[in-house]
Design a protein around this motif. Structure first.
Motif, PDB file in Angstrom:
ATOM      1  N   THR A 172       0.820  -1.213   0.000  1.00  0.00           N
ATOM      2  CA  THR A 172       0.000   0.000   0.000  1.00  0.00           C
ATOM      3  C   THR A 172       0.855   1.266   0.000  1.00  0.00           C
ATOM      4  O   THR A 172       2.045   1.244   0.325  1.00  0.00           O
ATOM      5  N   ARG A 173       0.194   2.370  -0.313  1.00  0.00           N
ATOM      6  CA  ARG A 173       0.872   3.669  -0.248  1.00  0.00           C
ATOM      7  C   ARG A 173       1.396   3.932   1.160  1.00  0.00           C
ATOM      8  O   ARG A 173       2.509   4.437   1.344  1.00  0.00           O
ATOM      9  N   GLU A 174       0.575   3.623   2.142  1.00  0.00           N
ATOM     10  CA  GLU A 174       0.965   3.879   3.521  1.00  0.00           C
ATOM     11  C   GLU A 174       2.188   3.060   3.913  1.00  0.00           C
ATOM     12  O   GLU A 174       3.098   3.561   4.592  1.00  0.00           O
ATOM     13  N   ALA A 177       5.212   4.535   2.161  1.00  0.00           N
ATOM     14  CA  ALA A 177       5.591   5.795   2.811  1.00  0.00           C
ATOM     15  C   ALA A 177       6.397   5.507   4.075  1.00  0.00           C
ATOM     16  O   ALA A 177       7.384   6.197   4.375  1.00  0.00           O
ATOM     17  N   ASP A 224      -5.440  -0.012  -5.482  1.00  0.00           N
ATOM     18  CA  ASP A 224      -4.730   1.249  -5.684  1.00  0.00           C
ATOM     19  C   ASP A 224      -3.222   1.002  -5.746  1.00  0.00           C
ATOM     20  O   ASP A 224      -2.416   1.695  -5.124  1.00  0.00           O
ATOM     21  N   LEU A 226       0.663   0.740  -6.633  1.00  0.00           N
ATOM     22  CA  LEU A 226       1.649   1.646  -7.200  1.00  0.00           C
ATOM     23  C   LEU A 226       2.470   0.971  -8.292  1.00  0.00           C
ATOM     24  O   LEU A 226       3.384   1.585  -8.846  1.00  0.00           O
ATOM     25  N   GLU A 239      -0.526  11.637 -10.948  1.00  0.00           N
ATOM     26  CA  GLU A 239      -0.247  10.513 -10.045  1.00  0.00           C
ATOM     27  C   GLU A 239       1.242  10.447  -9.701  1.00  0.00           C
ATOM     28  O   GLU A 239       1.602  10.222  -8.533  1.00  0.00           O
ATOM     29  N   ARG A 243       3.066  10.798  -6.040  1.00  0.00           N
ATOM     30  CA  ARG A 243       4.011   9.857  -5.461  1.00  0.00           C
ATOM     31  C   ARG A 243       5.300  10.562  -5.026  1.00  0.00           C
ATOM     32  O   ARG A 243       5.892  10.191  -4.013  1.00  0.00           O
ATOM     33  N   GLU A 246       4.196  12.461  -1.742  1.00  0.00           N
ATOM     34  CA  GLU A 246       3.873  11.624  -0.588  1.00  0.00           C
ATOM     35  C   GLU A 246       5.008  10.685  -0.178  1.00  0.00           C
ATOM     36  O   GLU A 246       5.182  10.395   1.009  1.00  0.00           O
ATOM     37  N   LEU A 247       5.769  10.193  -1.168  1.00  0.00           N
ATOM     38  CA  LEU A 247       6.785   9.188  -0.890  1.00  0.00           C
ATOM     39  C   LEU A 247       8.208   9.717  -1.012  1.00  0.00           C
ATOM     40  O   LEU A 247       9.141   9.111  -0.486  1.00  0.00           O
TER      41      LEU A 247
END
Length: 272
Positions: A172-174, A177, A224, A226, A239, A243, A246-247
């Motif tokens: 996941t994105r979380e 991150a 979702d 990546l 997008e 990224r 956020e990352l």
């Protein structure tokens, strides 16, 4: 999250002969990609030969291993190959290193080398970097480490120039991150570039890619993921900017099957 400008690589392999490989290198340079990246596997030509040929066929394109698997060489041999490529390409080589997939156990045995424990393979990466730094002298071979686990992230943060966030297709994105934060914490004041590989552009996953990542397009979209970017150029550019924000990722590589489809993003975002 980062003030680094975007740059882009394309991951490909010389599976269809030398002429096709050199054409891919020239096309990548023509389209504005920063780097042509070559995987490492005994079933493919060695990256050393492939990347030297690609660099010779182009003028500015950087070339890189994506990534040299530590079980397939001793640390000293990997450093020898890396420094040699830095020398013959006039500094256009980027050394990518990783611990290798579990399926490489048999390949290591074929070479008469131990596959080793996870820590053994991480130690080999660390030793390779040390050897490269010694061999380089006044030169500097940029080193990328593919960091999938916490120990690899700590090592990469401390020693690598570039760190590839190597989560699974459904990470996941979380989670990513959090991985990026671990790397930056380990890096301290060091200026580390974060990288992310994109497997799919659009909404169709080629069968061989699906076999490798283990999921279809519908699953990628539902989660979702990546590993995919889709939509029009505007949507995909937004997008990638998200990224980076956020990352902290500014260096994106894309599977060679999508070199043309991804090119409008390369044109729009490179250097920005």
């Amino acid at each position: 999250m980062t003030d680094k400008a975007f740059r882009f690589g394309v991951v490909s392999a010389p599976q269809e002969g030398g002429a096709r490989w050199l054409a891919t290198a020239r096309r990548a340079e023509e389209l504005g990609y920063s780097t042509l990246l070559c995987p490492d596997n005994l079933n493919l030509p060695t990256p050393t030969a492939a990347l030297a040929a690609a660099a010779a066929a182009t003028t500015e394109l950087r070339v890189g291993s994506f990534v040299l698997a530590s079980p397939l060489r001793t640390a000293r041999a990997a450093a020898w190959e890396a420094h040699s490529l830095t020398t013959v390409t006039d500094g256009r080589f980027e050394l990518g290193l990783g611990t290798g997939l579990p399926t490489m156990r048999q390949q290591a045995e074929e070479l008469g080398l131990p596959y080793g424990s996870g820590q053994d393979r991480l130690d080999s990466i660390s030793e390779t970097i040390d050897h490269v730094r010694r061999l380089d002298g006044d030169a500097h071979t940029p080193v990328m480490v593919a960091a999938g686990g916490p120990k690899a992230r700590r090592l990469a943060g401390k020693k690598a120039d570039i760190v590839a966030l190597a989560g699974g297709a459904l990470t996941t994105r979380e989670e990513l991150a959090g991985h990026a934060r671990e790397i930056r914490e380990a890096a301290g004041d060091r200026d580390v570039e974060l990288s992310l590989n994109i497997w799919v552009v659009g909404e169709q996953v080629p069968p061989w890619i699906r076999g490798f990542i283990g999921v279809d397009a519908e699953t990628l979209i539902e989660h979702d993921s990546l590993a995919i970017v889709r939509g029009g150029v505007d949507a995909m550019a937004e997008e990638l900017e998200r990224r980076r924000e956020e990352l902290g990722v500014s260096y994106f590589s894309v599977n060679g099957a999508f070199i043309e489809e991804f090119a409008p993003l390369v044109e729009r975002l490179t250097g920005k």
